[in-house]
Design a protein around this motif. Structure first.
Motif, PDB file in Angstrom:
ATOM      1  N   PHE A 259      20.983  -5.713 -41.097  1.00  0.00           N
ATOM      2  CA  PHE A 259      20.128  -6.857 -40.857  1.00  0.00           C
ATOM      3  C   PHE A 259      18.958  -6.975 -41.814  1.00  0.00           C
ATOM      4  CE2 PHE A 259      20.670  -9.995 -37.627  1.00  0.00           C
ATOM      5  CZ  PHE A 259      21.928  -9.654 -37.187  1.00  0.00           C
TER       6      PHE A 259
ATOM      7  N   LEU B  29      36.067  -6.879 -31.088  1.00  0.00           N
ATOM      8  CA  LEU B  29      35.904  -6.537 -29.680  1.00  0.00           C
ATOM      9  C   LEU B  29      36.741  -7.464 -28.813  1.00  0.00           C
ATOM     10  CD1 LEU B  29      32.117  -5.749 -29.313  1.00  0.00           C
ATOM     11  CD2 LEU B  29      34.050  -4.209 -29.019  1.00  0.00           C
ATOM     12  N   ASP B  30      36.690  -8.732 -29.191  1.00  0.00           N
ATOM     13  CA  ASP B  30      37.486  -9.737 -28.514  1.00  0.00           C
ATOM     14  C   ASP B  30      38.947  -9.330 -28.478  1.00  0.00           C
ATOM     15  OD1 ASP B  30      37.036 -13.340 -28.899  1.00  0.00           O
ATOM     16  OD2 ASP B  30      36.926 -11.975 -27.180  1.00  0.00           O
TER      17      ASP B  30
ATOM     18  N   LEU C 138      40.658 -13.908 -38.592  1.00  0.00           N
ATOM     19  CA  LEU C 138      40.408 -15.330 -38.395  1.00  0.00           C
ATOM     20  C   LEU C 138      38.972 -15.752 -38.708  1.00  0.00           C
ATOM     21  CD1 LEU C 138      42.395 -17.508 -37.589  1.00  0.00           C
ATOM     22  CD2 LEU C 138      41.318 -17.550 -35.357  1.00  0.00           C
ATOM     23  N   PRO C 139      37.981 -15.111 -38.099  1.00  0.00           N
ATOM     24  CA  PRO C 139      36.617 -15.526 -38.443  1.00  0.00           C
ATOM     25  C   PRO C 139      36.291 -15.244 -39.905  1.00  0.00           C
ATOM     26  CG  PRO C 139      36.554 -13.556 -37.091  1.00  0.00           C
ATOM     27  CD  PRO C 139      37.967 -14.022 -37.106  1.00  0.00           C
TER      28      PRO C 139
ATOM     29  N   ARG D  83      32.504  -7.848 -35.821  1.00  0.00           N
ATOM     30  CA  ARG D  83      32.400  -6.976 -34.651  1.00  0.00           C
ATOM     31  C   ARG D  83      32.802  -7.721 -33.393  1.00  0.00           C
ATOM     32  NH1 ARG D  83      28.955  -6.099 -30.624  1.00  0.00           N
ATOM     33  NH2 ARG D  83      28.263  -4.010 -30.070  1.00  0.00           N
ATOM     34  N   SER D  84      32.247  -8.899 -33.256  1.00  0.00           N
ATOM     35  CA  SER D  84      32.525  -9.695 -32.066  1.00  0.00           C
ATOM     36  C   SER D  84      34.001  -9.995 -31.944  1.00  0.00           C
ATOM     37  CB  SER D  84      31.732 -10.996 -32.169  1.00  0.00           C
ATOM     38  OG  SER D  84      32.191 -11.899 -31.226  1.00  0.00           O
TER      39      SER D  84
ATOM     40  N   ARG E 262      28.367  -9.240 -37.758  1.00  0.00           N
ATOM     41  CA  ARG E 262      28.312  -9.611 -36.348  1.00  0.00           C
ATOM     42  C   ARG E 262      29.581 -10.328 -35.907  1.00  0.00           C
ATOM     43  NH1 ARG E 262      25.974  -5.816 -35.790  1.00  0.00           N
ATOM     44  NH2 ARG E 262      25.655  -6.154 -33.599  1.00  0.00           N
ATOM     45  N   TYR E 263      30.018 -11.277 -36.712  1.00  0.00           N
ATOM     46  CA  TYR E 263      31.223 -12.004 -36.322  1.00  0.00           C
ATOM     47  C   TYR E 263      32.435 -11.098 -36.317  1.00  0.00           C
ATOM     48  CZ  TYR E 263      28.978 -16.509 -36.202  1.00  0.00           C
ATOM     49  OH  TYR E 263      28.185 -17.552 -35.862  1.00  0.00           O
TER      50      TYR E 263
ATOM     51  N   THR F  84      23.468  -1.502 -37.566  1.00  0.00           N
ATOM     52  CA  THR F  84      23.033  -2.854 -37.256  1.00  0.00           C
ATOM     53  C   THR F  84      21.708  -3.157 -37.936  1.00  0.00           C
ATOM     54  OG1 THR F  84      24.073  -2.739 -35.091  1.00  0.00           O
ATOM     55  CG2 THR F  84      22.408  -4.436 -35.417  1.00  0.00           C
TER      56      THR F  84
ATOM     57  N   THR G 251      37.377 -18.138 -41.813  1.00  0.00           N
ATOM     58  CA  THR G 251      36.400 -19.222 -41.705  1.00  0.00           C
ATOM     59  C   THR G 251      35.216 -18.971 -42.616  1.00  0.00           C
ATOM     60  OG1 THR G 251      36.829 -18.964 -39.352  1.00  0.00           O
ATOM     61  CG2 THR G 251      35.239 -20.656 -40.005  1.00  0.00           C
TER      62      THR G 251
END
Lengths: 548, 332, 304
Positions: free
Chosen positions: B149, B223-224, B255-256, B219-220, B216-217, B145, B259
């Motif tokens: 960053f 997890l989702d 999906l993200p 990973r998020s 981040r997206y 992370t 985007t």
């Protein structure tokens, strides 16, 4: 003597004469210079692409740097053409008794980059184009006009140009200091959109062979240059917008030369055997301009107090890391009569400045910590450029600090270049939107008349941004321009200088010095550094790469 | 899961969107035109150097008339539009070339930089994101992370200068600026290597800036997905862990990504001004900002419309991709 | 049990009736150690930013004009009087750092609020309503993405005097589009879920649908977006100050302090250490907090 020996004598005489003519250098042909080495490429950087390389139109910094290698002017000493008043393409010249007729004799055998010879027709064409062409704006046009009418130029013969003025003008010689362009190339082209803007043809020591937008401009030596073939083979201008990136490129050897290394980075070059560092003075002047239409600045004593409140030396140190000098005149340092110590009286003295304001009744009446005028809070709206345009924003902040120190509320307002150009520099109105503005100029030249525009009042306004109206100054400038005797002229200018110093329509702060850093591989000695010339050198063809 | 063929609904949708593009682009052009005209200063400011005496009033007025700047705004707009539709984007006063030439000159450089940095971000973000999601809260997760960053945690220009300082000035591994070497004229493979070396630092600077966001997206979203019902169902059924992950999670985790890729496409054309400025990369970002600062109106309009076309098309394509990736998403 | 999260949520809530969802979220959040400490750090930073006036030993813009001993033009290394050093204008870097922190956090949070609010509203409405509404709103997104925002900002600054509010407004008004698209994508997917259809069948109103059922489920990406939006806004401001359109001088944000440090990268490291470390801390902290929040808000994660 016998006929035979007479003929022999005559023949001998003729041969001697011929030898004399051919061997003796013609008038202005300078001492011949032998290149210790030939070949090599010098790489330097500019911050942006030039707008145009058409010598008679381009006026921005990047353009001027390059086209000074590509073109020659008729005369030297005008804007961007150095501090020596001399002829370049003009070998000799005369002025008539009444000062109305100027005759210039051109060098012969000067060739353009395409092989055609330069003649008086090219000179006349250049000047006429500046005066009359409609498709583009020639920034130098006003210098070629008198009383609203174009000055008459004529080609008396292939190598003689005659100018007829309507009234004497001593600065005429430097006023016409502009690059000469070839008639046979430029004629018939659209000046604004034609190829000459990107593919210029001149008489200079180097010619443009490549312009890769955003990347670089490549110049190659012109072997037929009338002062001798250049020692270098190529000069390359890399386009690097960021100042730090330029410094870095110089450190890694990707660049060989930078004429304006910031004081902050100088330590990395000073003392290193790989680089030679020269600190050179420049023809420049940075000032604070008052909007003299504003009531608060009507009294010259207020302006004087404001000047005394500034520690100009500390300002130069802060803003330029000391690369500059406090300036004590409203004319640049290159005019003949400039004297660093002649004018004084405004040394840094915040106590005296405060006392002067107190005397004038400008004190803090409402207890907010800032002075007020006639019961109203006094706020100075200081307008400057946004970050990155020269050092204006930096010294504006310093001046703000000094004025606040003596109790004046200063509002700093930054506007971007385009906005300021529209609002302050283009607007021909008296009522401009600012109280105080940071502004300045550079490379104007040694002719004092060139500075008249900044301080003379004319109906169509113009560069006199302060709207300074002084009849006396106006007529003094006009008189000085008409006189021919240099001593008389300079005497008048000195008087003008003294009046301006007393009245302070503007506050002269400093002129900058530049740290010229180059790779030790190159020798610039013979080239004669002169930062007032676009190329930075009087004899750029004499730069050579030292042998290993 | 088989992808259904586009239904009639879908075709209608596509056609409708395509047709709407025209008025949309026209609307954008009108708005942009108005914004530019509202800004003080016009193209003629290129002739004014605040440090030199300005040209005369008559000259400036004459030039304005020639450029059509004294006409009422609607007429100026219509004239611009008329020429633009015929492929003539006008003449750049600050570049002395046709606007189209200015743009086509810079576009390849920007595209190259944008594409490479996108690739860097993509190639790094996926595995890092997945790892970060699966090994959540582990020490490596934190380390990764922090590293991912680095690109985002400092302003772009600073990262660029840092990279330049370390890799170019101190280590002399890579060149500082530009797209090509100035001294040598490389050909063929050597030329490609040369460009690649010049491309490295700006692409890394640009890529790492978006890397963190992507990670981040990613990973998020993983997890989702990991906690969704059907994953649990699949697990309950006894399918192997990584098969579960690969087949089900990845698809939906795209999906993200879709985007973000879609959002990055316009960047390929508009470029990043700051990175281009610091590294002297001759791209569209520099062109656009310089044109804005010099009020070079035709260039501004040209660049804006080019960008707009890509944005509109990019979003259109992204919408289609949504449907392709998750057929449950339907448009009415 | 297999009707989707909505039903599960109801079960959950019924089971732990004593604990409110907020309490539970907080409890889960605290498990995420790094997130927890990051939150503490952010609170601490916000606190010192709020009290910058009291904490700063000097006026951040004071160049100390009457002091003739100082070496003008060169930053001063950290010493007793100036623990973080001084910049090339002789301004105290500790004080400037504190005020810069305040300005950056303010710009970041306010711009984020604008961006998130607009973005969520547009994205939610667009994603849920679909059809014509979705189309129009997305075209508006296209418009905002396409118009030359830089020039708009130049115009804005020219018409109104440059100020920090212009900066906040512009950053906010041009950052909502990404959020909107993400929220919309989530809603488009959620819309087809069983529990949504069920709720619609019952007759739940669209507003309630969005607010109580869809948003909480879309909360995860929104939270991630919001926590990344603040540092993004701070960095945008720094990018703007690069072209001279950031917070107007002599005030400085952390970004413009870094900008000032450009020329002193090698020769005066203390000029960029303060703003650099502060910005990095802020970004990392917000990221971890975002992770923690996201995980804490996801009810499914804690079922295992």
């Amino acid at each position: 003597m016998t006929t035979k020996s007479l003929y022999r004598r005559i023949l001998l005489l003729a041969v001697l004469l011929a030898a004399f003519v051919f061997v003796l250098p013609t008038g202005a042909q300078d001492d011949a210079f032998e290149c210790p080495t030939t070949g090599g490429t010098l790489i330097t950087a500019i911050g942006a692409d030039p707008v145009s390389l058409n010598g008679i139109y381009a006026n921005d910094g990047a353009s001027v740097s390059i086209l000074s290698y590509v073109f020659n002017p008729l005369t030297l000493g005008g804007e961007n053409w150095g501090t020596q008043i001399d002829g370049d393409l003009a070998e000799s010249w005369e002025v008539s008794e009444d000062g109305l007729t100027w005759t210039f004799h051109l060098r012969q055998g000067v060739l353009f980059h395409d092989g055609e010879e330069l003649t008086a027709n090219d000179v006349v064409y250049t000047f006429n184009t500046i005066q009359t062409a409609e498709e583009d704006i020639a920034p130098f046009r006003p210098r070629f006009m008198q009383g609203g009418e174009p000055i008459q130029f004529e080609a008396a013969d292939d190598y003689t140009v005659v100018a007829t003025l309507t009234e004497p003008n001593a600065s005429f010689f430097t006023d016409i200091s502009v690059p000469i362009v070839p008639q046979h190339v430029l004629e018939g082209q659209d000046l604004r959109e034609g190829p000459f803007n990107r593919e210029p043809v001149g008489t200079g020591p180097f010619k443009v062979v490549e312009w890769s937008t955003g990347e670089q401009i490549v110049l190659e030596a012109n072997p037929d240059y009338f002062r001798g073939a250049p020692c270098l083979e190529r000069i390359i201008f890399r386009i690097i917008p960021d100042e730090q990136a330029q410094v870095n490129a110089l450190l890694t050897g990707e660049l060989d030369y930078l004429p304006n290394v910031p004081g902050a980075s100088l330590a990395q070059f000073d003392g290193s055997p790989d680089y030679s560092v020269t600190i050179a003075d420049t023809d420049s002047l940075y000032q604070m301009f008052f909007n003299l239409e504003r009531e608060q600045f009507q009294d010259p004593q207020i302006r004087q107090a404001l000047m005394m409140a500034i520690d100009r030396q500390a300002l130069v140190d802060t803003v330029r890391q000391g690369l500059g000098s406090v300036h004590n005149s409203h004319f640049d340092s290159v005019v003949p009569f400039y004297d660093q110590d002649r004018q004084s009286g405004y040394d840094y003295d915040p106590e005296a400045a405060g006392a002067l304001l107190d005397e004038l009744g400008i004190t803090d009446t409402d207890g907010d910590g800032f002075r007020d005028i006639e019961g109203e809070p006094w706020v100075i709206n200081l307008v400057t450029f946004t970050e990155g345009f020269r050092d204006y924003l930096d010294y504006a902040q310093v001046v703000q600090a000094y004025w606040e120190d003596i109790g004046i509320d200063v509002e700093l307002e930054t506007r971007d270049l385009g906005t300021l150009v529209e609002q302050l520099y283009q607007e021909r109105t008296v009522d401009k939107e600012y109280d105080v503005h940071t502004s300045g100029w550079g490379q104007i030249g040694p002719e004092p008349n060139s500075y008249a525009n900044f301080y003379m009042w004319t109906d169509d306004l113009g560069p006199n941004m302060s709207n300074y109206r002084n009849e006396e100054i106006n007529s003094m400038f006009e008189d000085a321009r008409r006189l021919t005797d240099p001593a008389e002229r300079m005497a008048i200018y000195e008087q003008i200088e003294a009046i301006l110093w007393e009245e302070l329509p503007t506050i002269p702060l400093y002129r900058q010095s530049q740290a010229v850093v180059s790779s030790s591989r190159f020798d610039f000695e013979a080239a004669e550094l002169d930062l007032s010339i676009g190329t930075n050198f009087r004899r750029p063809e004499r730069i050579f790469e030292a042998a290993e | 899961m088989k992808r259904p063929y586009p239904t009639q609904l879908m075709t209608n949708f596509l056609l409708r969107r395509l047709v709407q593009m025209i008025p949309l682009l026209i609307g954008i052009s009108i708005l942009s035109f108005l914004i530019v005209k509202a800004t003080p200063g016009d193209q003629t400011m290129v002739y004014i150097d605040p440090n030199k005496p300005p040209p005369s009033v008559e000259d400036m007025a004459r030039l304005r008339a020639q450029l059509g700047l004294d006409q009422p705004l609607p007429i100026q707009y219509v004239r611009w539009l008329g020429s633009a539709l015929q492929g003539d984007l006008g003449f750049s006063l600050s570049g002395r070339r046709a606007v189209l030439t200015e743009i086509t000159d810079r576009l390849p450089a920007t595209f190259l930089l944008g594409f490479t940095s996108l690739l860097i971000a993509l190639v790094l973000a996926l595995p890092i994101g997945i790892f970060s999601a699966v090994k959540r809260y582990s020490f490596m997760d934190y380390v990764i992370t922090v590293i991912s960053f680095i690109g985002l945690s400092v302003p772009g220009f600073f990262l660029a200068l840092l990279l330049m300082q370390i890799f170019a000035v101190q280590l002399r591994l890579l060149p500082t600026t530009g797209m090509r070497d100035a001294r040598e004229d490389y050909e063929g493979l050597a030329a490609i290597v040369d460009v690649a070396r010049h491309l490295a630092l700006p692409a890394i600077a640009l890529g790492t800036a978006s890397l963190a966001r992507w990670v981040r997206y990613e990973r998020s979203s993983i997890l989702d997905v990991l906690s969704q019902d059907y994953i649990r169902t699949a697990r309950a059924k006894g399918l192997r862990e990584d098969r579960v992950l690969r087949i089900h999670a990845l698809r939906n985790a795209l999906l993200p990504m879709v985007t973000l890729i879609g959002l990055s496409i316009p960047g390929l054309v508009s470029g990043s001004f700051i990175i281009e400025f610091v590294f002297g990369w001759p791209g569209m970002g520099l062109l656009a900002v310089n044109a804005a600062l010099r009020r070079d109106f035709p260039v501004i309009m040209g660049v804006t419309m080019l960008s707009a076309v890509f944005i509109v098309i990019g979003n259109f394509v992204a919408d289609i991709l949504y449907h392709w990736v998750d057929p449950r998403i339907r448009y009415e | 049990m297999n009707n989707g999260e909505g039903v599960v949520r109801i079960q959950q809530n019924a089971a732990s009736a004593q604990e409110s969802p907020w309490r539970m979220t907080w409890r889960h959040f605290r498990r995420h150690k790094l997130a927890f400490y990051s939150l503490i750090l952010l609170l601490f930073l916000s606190l010192i930013a709020i009290f910058a006036n009291q904490l700063a030993p000097y006026d951040p813009n004071d160049i100390d004009p009457r002091n003739t001993d100082v070496r003008r033009g060169f930053p001063g290394a950290p010493n007793v009087e100036h623990p973080l050093g001084t910049d090339d204008f002789n301004r105290d870097l500790l004080s400037r750092g504190l005020y810069g922190l305040r300005i950056s956090l303010a710009v970041g949070s306010l711009a984020m609020l604008i961006g998130i609010s607009v973005g969520i509203v547009v994205g939610a409405v667009s994603g849920y309503a679909g059809g014509m509404v979705d189309n129009v709103l997305m075209r508006i997104v296209d418009i905002f993405l396409s118009v030359p925002s830089f020039i708009l900002f130049l115009a804005l600054n020219a018409i109104l005097t440059p100020s920090i509010w212009n900066v906040i407004f512009i950053i906010g008004m041009f950052s909502w589009m990404d959020i909107a698209r993400l929220v919309r994508a989530e809603f488009l997917a959620l819309r087809e879920r069983d529990f949504v259809m069920a709720a619609r069948a019952i007759g739940v109103s669209p507003a309630e649908m969005i607010w109580r059922h869809l948003l909480p489920n879309a909360a995860a990406p929104i939270v991630v977006a919001a926590t990344l939006a603040i540092p993004a806004a701070i960095l945008s401001e720094s990018a703007l100050s690069f072209v001279g359109l950031g917070v107007p001088p002599p005030d400085a944000s952390l970004g413009s302090m870094l900008q000032d440090a450009k020329s002193w990268l090698v020769t005066a490291w203390w000029m960029w250490i303060t703003p650099g470390v502060l910005i990095s801390l802020i970004v990392l902290a917000f990221n971890f907090v975002g992770d923690g929040l996201r995980d804490a808000l996801d009810p499914m994660l804690y079922r295992r």
